[in-house]
Design a protein around this motif. Sequence first.
Motif, short mmCIF file in Angstrom:
data_model
loop_
_atom_site.label_atom_id
_atom_site.label_comp_id
_atom_site.label_asym_id
_atom_site.label_seq_id
_atom_site.Cartn_x
_atom_site.Cartn_y
_atom_site.Cartn_z
N GLU A 4 52.43 65.45 31.29
CA GLU A 4 52.00 64.43 30.34
C GLU A 4 50.64 64.75 29.72
N THR A 5 49.73 65.27 30.52
CA THR A 5 48.40 65.62 29.99
C THR A 5 48.49 66.74 28.98
N GLN A 6 49.24 67.78 29.30
CA GLN A 6 49.39 68.89 28.38
C GLN A 6 50.08 68.45 27.09
N LEU A 11 46.60 68.69 18.40
CA LEU A 11 46.33 69.85 17.54
C LEU A 11 46.93 69.63 16.15
N ASN A 12 46.14 69.97 15.14
CA ASN A 12 46.60 69.82 13.75
C ASN A 12 46.13 71.04 12.98
N PHE A 13 47.01 72.02 12.89
CA PHE A 13 46.63 73.26 12.22
C PHE A 13 46.71 73.17 10.71
N GLN A 14 47.17 72.02 10.17
CA GLN A 14 47.13 71.82 8.73
C GLN A 14 45.70 71.54 8.28
N LYS A 15 44.94 70.81 9.08
CA LYS A 15 43.55 70.50 8.75
C LYS A 15 42.60 71.53 9.36
N TYR A 43 46.02 80.52 18.26
CA TYR A 43 46.66 80.80 19.54
C TYR A 43 45.73 80.44 20.70
N SER A 44 44.44 80.77 20.57
CA SER A 44 43.47 80.43 21.61
C SER A 44 43.33 78.93 21.76
N LYS A 45 43.39 78.18 20.67
CA LYS A 45 43.30 76.72 20.74
C LYS A 45 44.51 76.13 21.46
N ILE A 46 45.66 76.70 21.25
CA ILE A 46 46.86 76.24 21.95
C ILE A 46 46.70 76.45 23.45
N CYS A 47 46.22 77.61 23.83
CA CYS A 47 46.04 77.92 25.25
C CYS A 47 45.00 77.01 25.89
N ARG A 48 43.93 76.72 25.18
CA ARG A 48 42.91 75.82 25.73
C ARG A 48 43.44 74.40 25.87
N ILE A 69 48.10 87.74 31.09
CA ILE A 69 48.22 88.83 30.13
C ILE A 69 47.51 88.40 28.86
N GLN A 70 46.44 89.07 28.54
CA GLN A 70 45.61 88.68 27.41
C GLN A 70 46.24 89.11 26.09
N GLY A 71 45.80 88.44 25.02
CA GLY A 71 46.25 88.79 23.68
C GLY A 71 47.34 87.86 23.18
N PRO A 72 47.35 87.57 21.89
CA PRO A 72 48.33 86.63 21.33
C PRO A 72 49.65 87.26 20.90
N TYR A 73 49.74 88.58 20.90
CA TYR A 73 50.89 89.23 20.27
C TYR A 73 51.98 89.59 21.29
#
Length: 328
Positions: free
Chosen positions: A142-144, A151-155, A164-169, A179-183
Amino acid sequence: MSLVAQRLGGNDGMSSRLSTVDEGGPLARLGDVVRLFDTKASELADDTEQKDYLACPFWKHNPARYKHVKNVCTMGKGFKDLGKLTEHIRRVHCLRFGCENCKMRFTKSRVEEVDEEKRKHMEICKTPKGKLTDSEPEWMDETQDEEYRRLNFQKDKGNPAQCYSKICRALWGDSKNEIQGPYHTPGFQLAVLRWGFITELEQLSGQRNLEALQQVQETVTLASAGPALVNQHVDPTLLLQLDQLSGHEPFYRGQHRKDSGVWSWDHTSENQPNLMKLPQPDFYPYDSEPARDSPALAQTESDYAGTWSNIPVPDGTSPFDLDNDEDI
């Protein structure tokens, strides 16, 4: 017989290679092994068209959890852009888009309709709440789910790596992905293989370093008991290493200096002769200096002071006759 064994000369050849390593043969550095692995992996996954495709952050965060998951998280080639990635997360991982009891997903529902559809489903669902199996992808709690919905990537626009980093945080806070890296490149299989391989190598290296340290400590303990006991229990090569670790003997100035035969004064040397102390003139202290009018001082001065008439000369001889150097 495996292909690798054949290339090493059969199973006997492989055993000899491994035994050489176990017996203390030359070992490659961990960094060189990883670079070699990356080079070979990049040759297998060389796809310039899909090198910027984004990976599912869930298997990047916990790769061990997804070894048995066979779906778009692990089987695909990644997600072409951020929109495709967020759609995947919403339909596969969001708690909002699934029934916690029967684990049904509302993948075909639109965002504005999913809440109502889920409410109607929960009214008729009588399945007791169960747990996900190892072959099913993770769901948010529920918290996640709440943090992700903010998150609003339109604004709040940014490049794919920043988003990608904002999603992980939002999902895991400050906890970093295994495993580091977004790709997605070089793919789930090779990425997880590399991660597991390096993890095992680090553990193996750390274990061997710990064993070596323990053996050195045992050697130090035995060394205090005497050479005879050390020789009975310790490998001589280890004693040599311990001797090297103990450092060199201290350096003293002039300890290797040879005598050149030329004498010079060096107050630090033990080979210098003991010279007698030269006599020093006696000076009266200022407070103890005799008075100028004392009889003793007057007698002393009278012995050395006076006029030419007081010079003693032989009887019958003029003082001027004593100058025989013919100055004129």
